[in-house]
Design a protein around this motif. Structure first.
Motif, mmCIF file in Angstrom:
data_model
loop_
_atom_site.group_PDB
_atom_site.id
_atom_site.type_symbol
_atom_site.label_atom_id
_atom_site.label_comp_id
_atom_site.label_asym_id
_atom_site.label_seq_id
_atom_site.Cartn_x
_atom_site.Cartn_y
_atom_site.Cartn_z
ATOM 1 N N ASN A 134 29.661 30.348 57.899
ATOM 2 C CA ASN A 134 30.198 29.848 56.737
ATOM 3 C C ASN A 134 30.783 31.165 56.060
ATOM 4 O OD1 ASN A 134 30.584 27.575 55.104
ATOM 5 N ND2 ASN A 134 28.414 27.550 56.187
ATOM 6 N N LEU A 135 30.798 32.317 57.043
ATOM 7 C CA LEU A 135 30.766 33.544 57.156
ATOM 8 C C LEU A 135 32.565 33.696 57.519
ATOM 9 C CD1 LEU A 135 27.935 35.436 57.472
ATOM 10 C CD2 LEU A 135 28.555 35.060 55.886
ATOM 11 N N ALA A 136 32.782 34.964 56.783
ATOM 12 C CA ALA A 136 34.926 35.071 56.936
ATOM 13 C C ALA A 136 34.749 36.588 57.397
ATOM 14 C CB ALA A 136 35.580 34.610 56.348
ATOM 15 N N ILE A 137 34.639 36.894 58.579
ATOM 16 C CA ILE A 137 34.620 38.435 58.985
ATOM 17 C C ILE A 137 35.562 39.197 58.949
ATOM 18 C CG2 ILE A 137 33.056 40.521 60.346
ATOM 19 C CD1 ILE A 137 30.860 38.338 58.751
ATOM 20 N N GLU A 138 35.848 40.102 58.967
ATOM 21 C CA GLU A 138 36.878 40.568 58.414
ATOM 22 C C GLU A 138 37.086 42.429 57.729
ATOM 23 O OE1 GLU A 138 40.171 38.452 55.616
ATOM 24 O OE2 GLU A 138 38.365 38.169 54.752
ATOM 25 N N ASN A 139 37.845 42.789 57.870
ATOM 26 C CA ASN A 139 37.366 44.551 57.582
ATOM 27 C C ASN A 139 38.746 44.455 56.212
ATOM 28 O OD1 ASN A 139 38.088 47.367 58.174
ATOM 29 N ND2 ASN A 139 39.627 46.581 59.108
ATOM 30 N N ILE A 140 37.138 44.899 55.845
ATOM 31 C CA ILE A 140 37.658 44.892 53.955
ATOM 32 C C ILE A 140 37.372 46.054 53.661
ATOM 33 C CG2 ILE A 140 37.340 42.257 53.804
ATOM 34 C CD1 ILE A 140 34.129 42.981 52.998
ATOM 35 N N ASP A 141 37.788 45.928 52.321
ATOM 36 C CA ASP A 141 38.299 48.449 51.621
ATOM 37 C C ASP A 141 36.834 48.103 51.170
ATOM 38 O OD1 ASP A 141 37.926 50.012 50.023
ATOM 39 O OD2 ASP A 141 40.543 49.438 49.380
ATOM 40 N N LEU A 142 35.498 48.286 50.690
ATOM 41 C CA LEU A 142 34.482 48.717 50.289
ATOM 42 C C LEU A 142 34.726 49.164 48.754
ATOM 43 C CD1 LEU A 142 31.387 48.672 51.053
ATOM 44 C CD2 LEU A 142 31.515 50.675 51.108
ATOM 45 N N VAL A 143 35.346 49.916 49.027
ATOM 46 C CA VAL A 143 35.425 50.775 47.635
ATOM 47 C C VAL A 143 36.143 49.439 46.514
ATOM 48 C CG1 VAL A 143 36.950 52.850 45.945
ATOM 49 C CG2 VAL A 143 36.102 52.976 48.274
ATOM 50 N N ALA A 144 37.016 48.458 46.612
ATOM 51 C CA ALA A 144 37.496 47.691 46.283
ATOM 52 C C ALA A 144 36.723 46.353 46.004
ATOM 53 C CB ALA A 144 38.979 46.538 46.605
ATOM 54 N N VAL A 145 35.693 46.354 47.238
ATOM 55 C CA VAL A 145 34.338 45.636 46.473
ATOM 56 C C VAL A 145 33.027 45.791 45.745
ATOM 57 C CG1 VAL A 145 32.349 43.879 47.981
ATOM 58 C CG2 VAL A 145 34.705 45.038 49.260
ATOM 59 N N ILE A 146 33.177 47.743 45.610
ATOM 60 C CA ILE A 146 31.553 47.858 44.715
ATOM 61 C C ILE A 146 33.068 48.135 43.216
ATOM 62 C CG2 ILE A 146 31.056 50.580 44.329
ATOM 63 C CD1 ILE A 146 30.580 50.496 46.849
ATOM 64 N N ASN A 147 33.916 48.652 42.791
ATOM 65 C CA ASN A 147 34.705 48.416 41.825
ATOM 66 C C ASN A 147 34.988 46.968 40.860
ATOM 67 O OD1 ASN A 147 35.016 51.269 41.350
ATOM 68 N ND2 ASN A 147 37.365 50.825 42.955
ATOM 69 N N SER A 148 34.807 45.969 42.975
ATOM 70 C CA SER A 148 34.666 44.936 41.462
ATOM 71 C C SER A 148 33.412 43.872 41.021
ATOM 72 C CB SER A 148 35.184 44.036 42.561
ATOM 73 O OG SER A 148 35.217 42.423 42.673
ATOM 74 N N VAL A 149 32.413 44.985 41.987
ATOM 75 C CA VAL A 149 31.262 43.757 40.949
ATOM 76 C C VAL A 149 31.067 45.645 39.949
ATOM 77 C CG1 VAL A 149 28.570 44.487 42.292
ATOM 78 C CG2 VAL A 149 29.844 44.120 43.551
ATOM 79 N N ASN A 150 31.205 46.628 39.881
ATOM 80 C CA ASN A 150 30.793 47.111 38.419
ATOM 81 C C ASN A 150 31.908 46.947 37.391
ATOM 82 O OD1 ASN A 150 30.177 49.262 37.203
ATOM 83 N ND2 ASN A 150 31.843 50.304 37.583
ATOM 84 N N ASP A 151 33.192 46.422 37.908
ATOM 85 C CA ASP A 151 34.157 44.830 37.100
ATOM 86 C C ASP A 151 33.574 43.808 36.249
ATOM 87 O OD1 ASP A 151 35.918 47.409 37.061
ATOM 88 O OD2 ASP A 151 37.282 46.262 38.336
ATOM 89 N N ASP A 152 32.783 43.358 37.252
ATOM 90 C CA ASP A 152 31.952 42.516 36.615
ATOM 91 C C ASP A 152 31.194 42.363 35.577
ATOM 92 O OD1 ASP A 152 33.838 40.759 38.286
ATOM 93 O OD2 ASP A 152 32.384 40.190 40.032
ATOM 94 N N PHE A 153 30.073 43.263 36.091
ATOM 95 C CA PHE A 153 29.058 43.877 35.483
ATOM 96 C C PHE A 153 29.654 43.882 33.890
ATOM 97 C CE2 PHE A 153 25.709 44.551 39.124
ATOM 98 C CZ PHE A 153 25.353 43.673 39.365
ATOM 99 N N LEU A 154 30.884 44.993 34.055
ATOM 100 C CA LEU A 154 30.679 45.792 32.690
ATOM 101 C C LEU A 154 31.949 44.603 31.363
ATOM 102 C CD1 LEU A 154 32.447 48.615 33.820
ATOM 103 C CD2 LEU A 154 30.450 48.672 32.323
ATOM 104 N N LYS A 155 31.767 43.765 32.436
ATOM 105 C CA LYS A 155 32.453 42.542 31.264
ATOM 106 C C LYS A 155 31.661 41.488 31.099
ATOM 107 C CE LYS A 155 36.456 41.535 34.345
ATOM 108 N NZ LYS A 155 37.561 41.398 34.959
ATOM 109 N N SER A 156 30.356 41.197 32.140
ATOM 110 C CA SER A 156 29.324 40.095 30.865
ATOM 111 C C SER A 156 29.008 40.035 30.423
ATOM 112 C CB SER A 156 28.822 40.247 32.515
ATOM 113 O OG SER A 156 27.774 41.165 32.554
ATOM 114 N N GLU A 157 28.066 39.185 29.747
ATOM 115 C CA GLU A 157 27.373 39.411 28.640
ATOM 116 C C GLU A 157 26.592 40.188 28.482
ATOM 117 O OE1 GLU A 157 26.033 34.729 27.726
ATOM 118 O OE2 GLU A 157 26.131 34.660 29.220
ATOM 119 N N PRO A 158 26.961 40.213 27.226
ATOM 120 C CA PRO A 158 25.166 41.845 26.775
ATOM 121 C C PRO A 158 24.086 41.219 27.096
ATOM 122 C CG PRO A 158 26.962 41.262 24.950
ATOM 123 C CD PRO A 158 27.081 40.173 26.498
ATOM 124 N N PRO A 159 22.530 42.360 27.174
ATOM 125 C CA PRO A 159 23.471 43.405 27.227
ATOM 126 C C PRO A 159 22.844 43.612 29.269
ATOM 127 C CG PRO A 159 20.730 42.680 28.348
ATOM 128 C CD PRO A 159 21.672 40.873 27.948
#
Ligand SMILES: Nc1ncnc2c1ncn2[C@@H]1O[C@H](COP(=O)(O)OP(=O)(O)O)[C@@H](O)[C@H]1O
Ligand SMILES: [Mg+2]
Length: 351
Positions: free
Chosen positions: A191-216
Motif C-alpha cells: 500500500n506504500l507509494a514510494i516517491e521522491n518527496i520534499d521532507l521540509v514540506a512534510v515537516i511543515n505540513s505536520v506542524n501546520d496540522d498541529f497548530l490548526k488542531s484543537e487545544p491544548p
C-alpha cells in the motif's frame, strides 16, 4: 499380536489427531487412519524403507530434523496441497522410548485457519468501508459548527463541538487499527507509494496540522522549533512519512513540558530527523518496550494524555518498511531523542 500392542494401536486409532511413529532409520513403526487421511499416503507401500525416500514429504522431514539432532519437543505450522485442497496443519514432534523412536502428531487446523482468514477479511472490509461515512460525518459537523455560517446558537455549537471531538477520536483510532491490520497481515508494503518527496514540506505540513488542531494540542505545538538545511528530499511515502513524524512529535510535545526541537540533516544515502525533548526521559529498562504494540508507561504524563500505545509500533514498522529506521536515546530527567532515518531522495528537484 501381543495384547499390549493391540491396546496401544486401538488407543492411537481413537486419538483425534494424526499419529506417525518412526524409528531412527526413519522407518514407519506405527500410524493411524487420521494421519493417512490427512497426508493421503498409502503407508503400506513404504513400510520397509526410509519413509522420506519412499514419499516426498519435505515438511515432515524438516519437522523430524531437529529431533534427530537431539532437541526435545518441536512444533511447526505448515500448509501443503493435497488432493486439490490446501491443508493447514500443526506438527508436533517429540522423541519417545529413550530416543529410539520419534512421534509426529499432526493436527488439521484448516477450518480454524479459514475462520481466521474470514475474520481478517471482515476486519479489512469494515475498516475500509467505515472511512467514507465517518469522513462525511466529520465534514458535516465541521460545516454546521462553523461560526461564519451562523446556523446554530452558542449552546448548540458547544454540543456539536463535543460530537466533533469524539468523531475525531474514533477516526484516529480507526486509522491506527487499519495500520495495525495492514502491518499484521503483511499488506502494508503493497500500500506504500514510494516517491521522491520534499521532507521540509512534510515537516511543515505536520506542524501546520498541529497548530490548526484543537487545544491544548495547538498550544503545545507552539513549543516546537525546526532547524535544518533546505531543501532535503527522501524516497518515501508522503502520508506515512507525515504519520511517523507526527506520532513521534506528538509524544515529545505531550510527554514533556519544555521546548521540543526537530533537527533534520542529510548525507548521500540517508536523511535523519531528530526529535529532541527535555522531559522526564525513559528509563533504560523501559526503552526496549516502547516500540511494542499497546505499551504505555504509567506516568502522570501518560495518564494526562490519552493514547492507545500503538503510535511508536506503527511508526517504527512503517519506517522499516520504507528501508529506514526509528530508534530512541534517552536519559532520565534529561530528556529523550527519537531518530527517524529514511533513504535519501538524492538529486534536488527543480521548480
Ligand atoms: N518523548 C517521550 N518521553 C517520554 N516517554 C515517551 C516519549 N515517547 C514515548 N514515550 C513512552 O512510550 C509509550 C508508547 O508511545 P506510543 O506508542 O506513542 O503510545 P501512546 O502515545 O499512545 O502512549 C508512551 O506511552 C510513553 O510511555
Ligand atoms: Mg503516542
Amino acid at each position: 499380536m501381543n495384547s499390549d500392542i493391540g491396546d496401544i494401536d486401538r488407543f492411537i486409532e481413537r486419538l483425534p489427531v494424526g499419529i506417525i511413529i518412526l524409528d531412527t532409520a526413519m522407518q514407519l513403526v506405527r500410524y493411524n487412519d487420521l494421519a493417512l487421511q490427512l497426508l493421503q499416503i498409502d503407508f503400506e507401500d513404504c513400510l520397509t524403507d526410509d519413509l522420506f525416500k519412499a514419499v516426498d514429504l519435505p515438511f515432515l522431514r524438516d519437522a523430524v530434523a531437529d529431533i534427530i539432532e537431539g532437541k526435545s519437543l518441536q512444533q511447526s505450522h505448515v500448509k501443503f496441497d493435497i488432493a486439490n485442497r490446501t491443508v493447514a496443519c500443526t506438527i508436533k514432534t517429540t522423541p519417545v522410548t529413550g530416543n529410539s523412536e520419534i512421534i509426529l502428531i499432526l493436527e488439521d487446523i484448516t477450518n480454524l485457519s479459514n475462520i481466521d482468514k474470514m475474520k481478517q477479511e471482515f476486519i479489512g472490509t469494515f475498516l475500509h468501508k467505515i472511512r467514507n461515512p465517518l469522513s462525511t460525518l466529520k465534514t458535516s459537523l465541521e460545516l454546521v459548527t462553523d461560526k461564519q455560517l451562523g446556523l446554530v446558537s452558542d449552546s448548540v455549537k458547544e454540543i456539536l463541538e463535543m460530537g466533533f471531538h469524539e468523531v475525531n477520536r474514533i477516526a484516529m483510532l480507526l486509522n491506527d487499527m487499519r495500520d495495525l491490520y495492514l502491518i499484521e497481515t503483511g499488506l502494508a508494503s503493497a500500500n506504500l507509494a514510494i516517491e521522491n518527496i520534499d521532507l521540509v514540506a512534510v515537516i511543515n505540513s505536520v506542524n501546520d496540522d498541529f497548530l490548526k488542531s484543537e487545544p491544548p494540542m495547538s498550544e503545545t505545538a507552539r513549543r516546537l522549533s525546526i532547524t535544518g538545511d533546505t531543501p532535503v528530499f527522501v524516497n518515501a511515502d508522503y502520508e506515512k512519512t507525515k504519520m511517523i513524524i507526527a506520532n513521534v512529535l506528538k509524544n515529545a510535545l505531550q510527554y514533556s513540558d519544555e521546548n521540543v526541537e526537530l533537527i533534520y540533516s542529510a548525507d548521500e544515502d540517508c536523511v535523519t530527523i531528530q526529535i529532541r525533548d527535555h522531559g522526564t526521559g525513559i528509563a533504560e529498562e523501559i526503552l526496549p518496550q516502547i516500540f511494542t504494540r499497546y505499551f504505555r508507561e504509567d506516568t502522570s504524563a501518560t495518564r494526562k494524555n490519552e493514547g492507545n500505545g500503538l503510535g511508536l509500533f506503527i511508526a517504527k514498522s512503517y519506517a522499516e518498511l520504507m528501508n529506514g529506521s526509528l530508534f530512541c536515546e534517552s536519559k532520565v530527567n534529561a530528556g529523550t531523542s527519537f531518530f527517524i532515518t529514511l533513504p535519501s531522495g538524492g538529486a534536488v528537484r527543480n521548480g
